[in-house]
Design an enzyme around this catalytic site. Structure first.
Site, PDB file in Angstrom:
ATOM      1  N   LYS A 130       0.644  -1.349  -0.395  1.00  0.00           N
ATOM      2  CA  LYS A 130      -0.064  -0.397   0.191  1.00  0.00           C
ATOM      3  C   LYS A 130       0.944   1.305   0.019  1.00  0.00           C
ATOM      4  O   LYS A 130       2.019   1.274   0.487  1.00  0.00           O
ATOM      5  CB  LYS A 130      -0.538   0.058   1.293  1.00  0.00           C
ATOM      6  N   VAL A 178     -19.636   9.806   1.451  1.00  0.00           N
ATOM      7  CA  VAL A 178     -20.427   9.746   0.483  1.00  0.00           C
ATOM      8  C   VAL A 178     -21.510   9.296   0.702  1.00  0.00           C
ATOM      9  O   VAL A 178     -22.529   9.717   0.295  1.00  0.00           O
ATOM     10  CB  VAL A 178     -20.120   9.033  -0.890  1.00  0.00           C
ATOM     11  N   GLU A 194     -12.141   3.436   9.409  1.00  0.00           N
ATOM     12  CA  GLU A 194     -12.260   2.248   8.420  1.00  0.00           C
ATOM     13  C   GLU A 194     -11.537   1.348   9.394  1.00  0.00           C
ATOM     14  O   GLU A 194     -10.613   1.673   9.419  1.00  0.00           O
ATOM     15  CB  GLU A 194     -11.849   2.535   7.604  1.00  0.00           C
ATOM     16  N   HIS A 229     -16.225  -4.876   4.961  1.00  0.00           N
ATOM     17  CA  HIS A 229     -15.330  -3.756   4.980  1.00  0.00           C
ATOM     18  C   HIS A 229     -16.107  -2.497   5.799  1.00  0.00           C
ATOM     19  O   HIS A 229     -17.383  -2.570   6.320  1.00  0.00           O
ATOM     20  CB  HIS A 229     -15.179  -2.901   3.943  1.00  0.00           C
ATOM     21  N   GLU A 231       0.698  -4.746   4.661  1.00  0.00           N
ATOM     22  CA  GLU A 231      -0.337  -5.138   5.122  1.00  0.00           C
ATOM     23  C   GLU A 231      -0.534  -6.368   4.709  1.00  0.00           C
ATOM     24  O   GLU A 231      -0.376  -6.991   3.912  1.00  0.00           O
ATOM     25  CB  GLU A 231      -1.228  -4.434   5.026  1.00  0.00           C
ATOM     26  N   ARG A 277     -13.240  13.724   6.588  1.00  0.00           N
ATOM     27  CA  ARG A 277     -14.349  13.987   6.237  1.00  0.00           C
ATOM     28  C   ARG A 277     -16.210  14.170   6.284  1.00  0.00           C
ATOM     29  O   ARG A 277     -15.782  12.970   6.185  1.00  0.00           O
ATOM     30  CB  ARG A 277     -13.578  14.342   4.503  1.00  0.00           C
ATOM     31  N   HIS A 336     -11.390  -2.320  -5.427  1.00  0.00           N
ATOM     32  CA  HIS A 336     -11.677  -1.642  -3.928  1.00  0.00           C
ATOM     33  C   HIS A 336     -12.028  -0.053  -3.485  1.00  0.00           C
ATOM     34  O   HIS A 336     -11.652   0.687  -2.632  1.00  0.00           O
ATOM     35  CB  HIS A 336     -10.193  -0.713  -3.562  1.00  0.00           C
TER      36      HIS A 336
HETATM   37  P1  ADP Z   1      -7.980   3.490   0.226  1.00  0.00           P
HETATM   38  O1  ADP Z   1      -7.529   4.057   1.469  1.00  0.00           O
HETATM   39  O2  ADP Z   1      -7.272   3.576  -1.040  1.00  0.00           O
HETATM   40  O3  ADP Z   1      -9.707   3.387  -0.270  1.00  0.00           O
HETATM   41  P2  ADP Z   1      -8.018   1.463   2.516  1.00  0.00           P
HETATM   42  O4  ADP Z   1      -7.780   0.740   2.907  1.00  0.00           O
HETATM   43  O5  ADP Z   1      -9.053   2.337   3.137  1.00  0.00           O
HETATM   44  O6  ADP Z   1      -7.648   1.540   1.101  1.00  0.00           O
HETATM   45  O7  ADP Z   1      -8.500  -0.494   1.798  1.00  0.00           O
HETATM   46  C1  ADP Z   1      -9.877   0.313   0.902  1.00  0.00           C
HETATM   47  C2  ADP Z   1     -10.821  -1.172   0.266  1.00  0.00           C
HETATM   48  O8  ADP Z   1      -8.971  -2.131  -0.019  1.00  0.00           O
HETATM   49  C3  ADP Z   1     -10.680  -2.013   1.834  1.00  0.00           C
HETATM   50  O9  ADP Z   1     -12.082  -1.808   1.769  1.00  0.00           O
HETATM   51  C4  ADP Z   1     -10.974  -3.124   1.470  1.00  0.00           C
HETATM   52  O10 ADP Z   1     -11.378  -3.793  -0.018  1.00  0.00           O
HETATM   53  C5  ADP Z   1      -8.838  -3.665   0.697  1.00  0.00           C
HETATM   54  N1  ADP Z   1      -8.833  -3.459   1.894  1.00  0.00           N
HETATM   55  C6  ADP Z   1      -7.765  -2.823   1.970  1.00  0.00           C
HETATM   56  N2  ADP Z   1      -6.614  -3.128   2.782  1.00  0.00           N
HETATM   57  C7  ADP Z   1      -6.613  -5.329   3.017  1.00  0.00           C
HETATM   58  C8  ADP Z   1      -6.207  -5.989   3.333  1.00  0.00           C
HETATM   59  N3  ADP Z   1      -4.694  -5.524   4.432  1.00  0.00           N
HETATM   60  N4  ADP Z   1      -6.967  -7.358   3.406  1.00  0.00           N
HETATM   61  C9  ADP Z   1      -7.567  -7.444   3.347  1.00  0.00           C
HETATM   62  N5  ADP Z   1      -8.625  -6.102   1.957  1.00  0.00           N
HETATM   63  C10 ADP Z   1      -8.045  -5.283   1.888  1.00  0.00           C
END
Ligand code: ADP
Length: 446
Positions: free
Chosen positions: A159, A296, A276, A209, A201, A293, A236
């Protein structure tokens, strides 16, 4: 309270903020780009200022132009909506320096939560569970990295520290793919966010989620407004959300809302914000990030709790103490939100163009947050969100039936939309059972 608020956004959220301002007796100033001349957020605001050409960096992301519009119009505060400048700490700081109130948290809070690695470290220190992963940014040599990855376990996710909108995340199946994926992720992160820093991660299999809505005031009070489930995603990114989550039991709900409050208190959160989490099938949950913030999907919480989150945001920014008490809040009934996008329902490619016919569903317990009508030109310059169909029912089954009926009435012609995808989701056995996870749309739905 403010006399006049400028809304640094467009589309449905600009209209949503205008409605909240009206309810509070506040005059509104819209800003718009040349691509948006004549759209509803301009005609419904009390004043409107043209801020630049269609590309967002020249208009809706142009800090100088937005501040100049506020100065010209005599607005006292700026509501950034979501997207665009809403999580830009520099913009929040510039507002303060210009003597304007930024309707959101203080710039330092935006900054702290905007760096996902720093946020993870802060949360871990406060006792909020985080997804197992690398403790800091990746700067180790290849051998060390391989050892770190081995310890986290495969599959894992790379990430971007500055990531958002589901962009820049790469899943790595095994060690042989690590080096190549890291290189690719670094390039993408630099390109999308101007920041190449990465972290790893563990990939949580079959995750849900779940997020918790917070409100904090300037006087140290912070409350939660329960959860939303946003596991129906493409790339995502969220497509359909609901509240309450069908996957939480009372005990997990208690724990996850408590963890969110700890997160909010740890950063001294003010305004509306969302923590989240990702949750595995055993209901272990882990902090993902905090969105500083309005989101949506905020209408779900409004329908279930009866609280107007945007009005609360504005009152908090004006310095008013929160009048809501935690013990008075409850989840009543069930709400479902369908994000109606101008996109192909199968491959999710955007479908800009002119809407030739448009008919909204009507009926009891239907809320439609939309900015389009027949004749609206949907530009390729901006996010393809056209409308949010939000329905409420006394329970989940009733909400699903109402959402299905409302979708059947919804007519949008001239461009492709994902209306049919929503019908399929709402008829899918895993959705009906409430057991679906973020992989639901990974394969085409029957
Ligand atoms: P962003 O900030 O780009 O939106 P997030 O960290 O909030 O990224 O993650 C967005 C989505 O990606 C999550 O809702 C989930 O679907 C997937 N995701 C993120 N981290 C993980 C993880 N460690 N394992 C599995 N899916 C993940």
């Amino acid at each position: 309270m403010f006399d006049k608020v400028l809304i640094a956004n467009r589309g449905e959220i600009a209209l949503r903020v205008i409605r909240a301002c009206r309810a509070l007796g506040i005059k509104t100033v819209a800003v718009y780009s040349e691509a948006d001349a004549g759209v509803r957020h301009i005609t419904e605001a009390d004043e409107a200022v043209l801020i630049g050409p269609p590309p967002a960096p020249a208009s809706y992301l142009n800090i100088e132009a937005v501040l100049e519009a506020a100065r010209q119009s005599g607005a006292q505060a700026i509501h950034p909506g979501y997207g665009f400048l809403s999580e830009n700490a520099e913009f929040a700081r510039r507002c303060v320096e210009a003597g304007l109130v930024f309707i959101g948290p203080p710039p330092e809070v935006i900054q702290k939560m905007g760096d996902k690695v720093a946020a993870r470290q802060m949360m871990a220190a406060a006792g909020v569970p985080i997804v197992p992963g690398t403790p800091g940014y990746l700067d180790a040599d290849p051998a060390e990295l391989a050892a770190l990855a081995e310890k986290i376990g495969y599959p894992l996710l790379i990430k971007a520290a500055a990531g958002g909108g589901g962009i820049g995340m790469i899943q790595v199946a095994g060690p042989e793919k690590l080096a190549g994926s890291l290189e690719q992720a670094q390039r993408r992160a630099q390109q999308a966010f101007g920041n190449p820093l990465l972290y790893l991660e563990r990939y949580i299999p079959q995750p849900k989620h779940i997020e918790v809505q917070l409100l904090g005031d300037q006087h140290g009070r912070i409350i939660h407004l329960f959860e939303r489930e946003c596991s129906v995603q493409r790339r995502h990114q969220k497509v359909l959300e609901e509240s309450p989550s069908p996957a939480l039991d009372p005990e997990t709900r208690q724990k996850i809302t408590e963890a969110a409050l700890t997160a909010g208190r740890t950063v001294g959160y003010q305004s509306a914000g969302t923590v989240e989490f990702i949750m595995d099938p055993e209901r272990n949950f882990y902090f993902l990030e905090m969105n500083t913030r309005i989101q949506v999907e905020h209408p779900l919480t409004e329908l279930v709790t009866g609280v107007d989150l945007v009005q609360e945001q504005i009152k908090i920014a004006a310095g008013e103490p929160l009048s809501l008490r935690q013990r008075d809040l409850a989840q009543r009934g069930h709400a479902i939100e369908c994000r109606i996008y101008a996109e192909d329902p199968v491959n999710f490619f955007p479908s800009p163009g002119t809407i030739t016919a448009y008919r909204e569903p009507t009926g009891e317990h239907i809320r439609l947050d939309s900015w389009v009508q027949a004749g609206t030109v949907v530009s390729h310059f901006y996010d393809p969100l056209l409308a949010k169909l939000v329905v409420w029912g006394t329970d989940r089954a009733e909400a699903i039936v109402r959402a299905q009926a409302a979708l059947a009435q919804f007519q949008i012609e001239g461009i492709k939309t994902n209306l049919s995808l929503h019908q399929k989701i709402l008829a899918h056995p895993a959705f009906l059972a409430g057991t679906y996870d973020v992989t639901l749309l990974a394969k085409p739905l029957p």
